[in-house]
Design an enzyme around this catalytic site. Structure first.
Site, PDB file in Angstrom:
ATOM      1  N   HIS A  24      -5.865 -10.296   1.682  1.00  0.00           N
ATOM      2  CA  HIS A  24      -4.872 -11.168   2.166  1.00  0.00           C
ATOM      3  C   HIS A  24      -5.268 -11.164   3.910  1.00  0.00           C
ATOM      4  O   HIS A  24      -5.892 -10.725   4.281  1.00  0.00           O
ATOM      5  CB  HIS A  24      -3.473 -10.716   2.030  1.00  0.00           C
ATOM      6  CG  HIS A  24      -3.276  -9.340   2.378  1.00  0.00           C
ATOM      7  ND1 HIS A  24      -3.861  -8.173   1.982  1.00  0.00           N
ATOM      8  CD2 HIS A  24      -2.009  -8.772   3.188  1.00  0.00           C
ATOM      9  CE1 HIS A  24      -3.473  -7.196   2.534  1.00  0.00           C
ATOM     10  NE2 HIS A  24      -2.359  -7.428   3.187  1.00  0.00           N
ATOM     11  N   HIS A  68      -5.010   2.692   1.105  1.00  0.00           N
ATOM     12  CA  HIS A  68      -4.004   2.117   1.788  1.00  0.00           C
ATOM     13  C   HIS A  68      -2.854   3.362   2.083  1.00  0.00           C
ATOM     14  O   HIS A  68      -1.894   2.878   2.249  1.00  0.00           O
ATOM     15  CB  HIS A  68      -3.381   0.906   1.177  1.00  0.00           C
ATOM     16  CG  HIS A  68      -2.952   0.057   2.097  1.00  0.00           C
ATOM     17  ND1 HIS A  68      -1.484  -0.134   2.636  1.00  0.00           N
ATOM     18  CD2 HIS A  68      -3.457  -1.044   2.863  1.00  0.00           C
ATOM     19  CE1 HIS A  68      -1.572  -1.199   3.553  1.00  0.00           C
ATOM     20  NE2 HIS A  68      -2.527  -1.583   3.757  1.00  0.00           N
ATOM     21  N   HIS A 117      -3.580 -10.150   6.394  1.00  0.00           N
ATOM     22  CA  HIS A 117      -3.239  -9.142   7.625  1.00  0.00           C
ATOM     23  C   HIS A 117      -4.371  -8.560   8.339  1.00  0.00           C
ATOM     24  O   HIS A 117      -5.617  -8.236   7.829  1.00  0.00           O
ATOM     25  CB  HIS A 117      -2.310  -8.290   6.781  1.00  0.00           C
ATOM     26  CG  HIS A 117      -0.963  -8.903   6.380  1.00  0.00           C
ATOM     27  ND1 HIS A 117      -0.074  -8.147   5.642  1.00  0.00           N
ATOM     28  CD2 HIS A 117      -0.434  -9.975   6.765  1.00  0.00           C
ATOM     29  CE1 HIS A 117       0.991  -8.885   5.546  1.00  0.00           C
ATOM     30  NE2 HIS A 117       0.969 -10.049   6.430  1.00  0.00           N
ATOM     31  N   ASP A 146      -5.044  -5.581   9.139  1.00  0.00           N
ATOM     32  CA  ASP A 146      -6.039  -4.428   8.550  1.00  0.00           C
ATOM     33  C   ASP A 146      -6.884  -4.659   7.473  1.00  0.00           C
ATOM     34  O   ASP A 146      -7.484  -3.522   7.177  1.00  0.00           O
ATOM     35  CB  ASP A 146      -4.722  -3.347   8.402  1.00  0.00           C
ATOM     36  CG  ASP A 146      -3.687  -3.656   7.452  1.00  0.00           C
ATOM     37  OD1 ASP A 146      -3.533  -4.755   7.330  1.00  0.00           O
ATOM     38  OD2 ASP A 146      -3.126  -2.996   6.804  1.00  0.00           O
ATOM     39  N   HIS A 147      -6.774  -6.057   7.014  1.00  0.00           N
ATOM     40  CA  HIS A 147      -7.697  -6.130   5.899  1.00  0.00           C
ATOM     41  C   HIS A 147      -8.805  -7.147   6.234  1.00  0.00           C
ATOM     42  O   HIS A 147      -9.597  -7.595   5.594  1.00  0.00           O
ATOM     43  CB  HIS A 147      -6.833  -6.671   4.773  1.00  0.00           C
ATOM     44  CG  HIS A 147      -6.106  -5.718   4.266  1.00  0.00           C
ATOM     45  ND1 HIS A 147      -6.448  -4.960   2.843  1.00  0.00           N
ATOM     46  CD2 HIS A 147      -4.879  -5.346   4.712  1.00  0.00           C
ATOM     47  CE1 HIS A 147      -5.254  -4.234   2.863  1.00  0.00           C
ATOM     48  NE2 HIS A 147      -4.260  -4.202   3.700  1.00  0.00           N
ATOM     49  N   HIS A 172       3.467  -9.295  -2.737  1.00  0.00           N
ATOM     50  CA  HIS A 172       3.254  -8.632  -1.134  1.00  0.00           C
ATOM     51  C   HIS A 172       4.320  -9.567  -0.571  1.00  0.00           C
ATOM     52  O   HIS A 172       4.796 -10.467  -0.825  1.00  0.00           O
ATOM     53  CB  HIS A 172       1.879  -8.565  -0.656  1.00  0.00           C
ATOM     54  CG  HIS A 172       1.816  -7.728   0.544  1.00  0.00           C
ATOM     55  ND1 HIS A 172       2.684  -6.586   0.506  1.00  0.00           N
ATOM     56  CD2 HIS A 172       0.980  -7.702   1.706  1.00  0.00           C
ATOM     57  CE1 HIS A 172       2.086  -6.064   1.879  1.00  0.00           C
ATOM     58  NE2 HIS A 172       1.212  -6.732   2.392  1.00  0.00           N
ATOM     59  N   ASP A 209      -1.724  -3.627  -1.169  1.00  0.00           N
ATOM     60  CA  ASP A 209      -0.571  -4.185  -0.671  1.00  0.00           C
ATOM     61  C   ASP A 209       0.117  -4.963  -1.907  1.00  0.00           C
ATOM     62  O   ASP A 209       0.081  -6.261  -1.660  1.00  0.00           O
ATOM     63  CB  ASP A 209      -1.277  -5.122   0.389  1.00  0.00           C
ATOM     64  CG  ASP A 209      -1.758  -4.332   1.484  1.00  0.00           C
ATOM     65  OD1 ASP A 209      -2.565  -3.488   1.410  1.00  0.00           O
ATOM     66  OD2 ASP A 209      -1.217  -4.482   2.650  1.00  0.00           O
TER      67      ASP A 209
END
Lengths: 304, 304
Positions: free
Chosen positions: B56, B265, B58, B60-61, B136, B207
């Site tokens: 996704h 995670h 975000h 941190d990904h 999520h 997530d």
């Protein structure tokens, strides 16, 4: 010293980035990918970070900026952030935050260089940030922080002789005021203070060939972080890619009268052992030269 | 295991990212900031990297994807790269590369999910990559790699008994063909092979709250990388932020029949010592559960 590598982050040599800290407030020079890890390793935090100055729009100087901004957004009320750099730095940041729908809980002021910009990028009561275009494959800015000067040293014996006893009047004299002594004579600040003392000067200049701008940034600097990407044997690569060898950095800093230089933007082609050669080549022209060390703190003494 | 943290990179816990390697070809799941450092620490290289699957949009990904692409562009003729993810992943990458004027020496195919997409995101002769929306705060995809099956085990005694001596005819039988033995009898592949053997299954799901999609991804997996972001005591945070506790991950994986689970995670609020509690809570519901370890290699045996 958050990192001193060129081109891309490496496990033992993050990309070139320097954090200037003065009385708890911080100014960051460049932010390559993952540089927030260096801030965390050094337990430096981001709450005091007021400004980030980006030299140019290459990945190894810029990709970590969104991450720094997001890390800072974890603080409660972190206050506004200034981001200084070449045209386009704002668009890059906005694209990233928009594409990721990332909310930042503080205002960001982008200060982008143009050929109409004066020499001062930012100004605080504590000093000014100077910028200057260098000679790279793309528009690249070098920076120089000039700390504000301090009044000269106060001479208490002289004050006593002029009839100003310890107390508030001496404070006024130290602040530059003229006062009236007990006997009615005027005493001026300059009567009791030595010559004004200059502030400290730090230069940060990377990704450039030697040029007049580099010399102006380094002029009389107490400490200059200067690119020394290649050894002399690879000088052709330096010329072709618009970078500097360690010796070129040393020569430019020496001729500009920089007191001490720390080499940054070391090429990933060199091992940690190879750095001794970079240092030696710079030291052959500038006696006070060294290669940066990860997370090293460089204290800059106040000038007399 | 390139990283197993949530939210942002930490010095001892990079953001969640798993590299699946099979006969030298590599598929990367997620790419947070600085994840190229993990590739370098593990000396894994990027030349065999054919595809990146992003869960996704975000930070941190995703923030490390441009860096991975630039690192890959250092190779000579690295071949095309497939980037799989939710709508918008292509725009983020294009914005970054355009804003930095970064030239990539290979073709990039973006494969973006839509509600008209089938369950197969990518397909190779070696297996398929399945995707599935999870639950999520934003559209988040989970993934599952299903390796192609193998023929059953060859029975040499049976082949001899049926009059097929060692040699090329046996190769044809193993490849599924029917052959004629020396005595003129037809021998079919199924006469000499055991039951077909399934390929290996790896799930990657982070997530999300527990949901039907998660169960389908984990169904019968040999190894499932599943988010276990919080301990049970912080279950409210998991529910509110649309994440999972370690126990929820263990339960979902157990009910789906996943053989082994590795928690990823992990929230930055937990120290390395705290991870023992996450592991214990997952193991209370799934006997074969553990927290990820940095740069660990998880070998997956071929099913019998």
């Amino acid at each position: 010293m958050l990192g001193y590598g060129g081109m891309m982050p490496m496990p033992l040599r993050m990309t070139t980035s320097v954090l200037l800290r003065r009385e708890g407030r911080m100014l960051l020079f460049d932010a390559g990918e993952g540089i927030q890890l260096s801030l965390k390793r050094g337990a430096l935090g981001v709450l005091g970070l007021d400004a980030v100055a980006i030299t140019h729009l290459h990945a190894d100087h810029l990709l970590g900026l969104p991450g720094i901004m997001m890390f800072r957004a974890q603080c409660d009320e972190p206050g506004p952030l200034k981001i200084v750099g070449p045209p386009g730095v704002g668009e890059f940041v906005r694209h990233t935050l928009d594409d990721l729908k990332y909310y930042i809980n503080y205002n960001v002021d982008f200060v982008e260089w143009s050929d109409k910009s004066g020499r001062v990028a930012l100004s605080w009561n504590t000093g000014v940030l100077i910028w200057e275009p260098l000679e790279h494959s793309t528009l690249c800015l070098g920076y120089r922080f000039e700390e504000g000067g301090r009044p000269g040293r106060f001479d208490p014996d002289r004050a006593t002789a002029l009839g100003v006893p310890p107390g508030p009047l001496r404070g006024l004299l130290q602040a530059g005021e003229t006062v009236v002594a007990a006997d009615g004579r005027e005493v001026r600040s300059s009567d009791v203070l030595g010559r004004p003392r200059r502030g400290r000067i730090v230069a940060y200049a990377t990704d450039t060939r030697p040029c007049a701008g580099l010399s102006r940034l380094c002029a009389g600097a107490d400490l200059a972080f200067v690119e020394g990407m290649f050894v002399e044997a690879h000088r052709d690569a330096a010329v072709e890619k618009r970078h500097m060898t360690a010796a070129e950095a040393g020569r430019a800093a020496r001729d500009a009268g920089a007191e001490r230089i720390v080499l940054v933007h070391v090429s990933p082609r060199y091992t940690l052992e190879d750095e001794a050669l970079l240092a030696a080549e710079a030291r052959a022209v500038h006696p006070n030269a060294e290669v940066a060390k990860p997370l090293e703190a460089y204290a800059i003494p106040l000038p007399d």
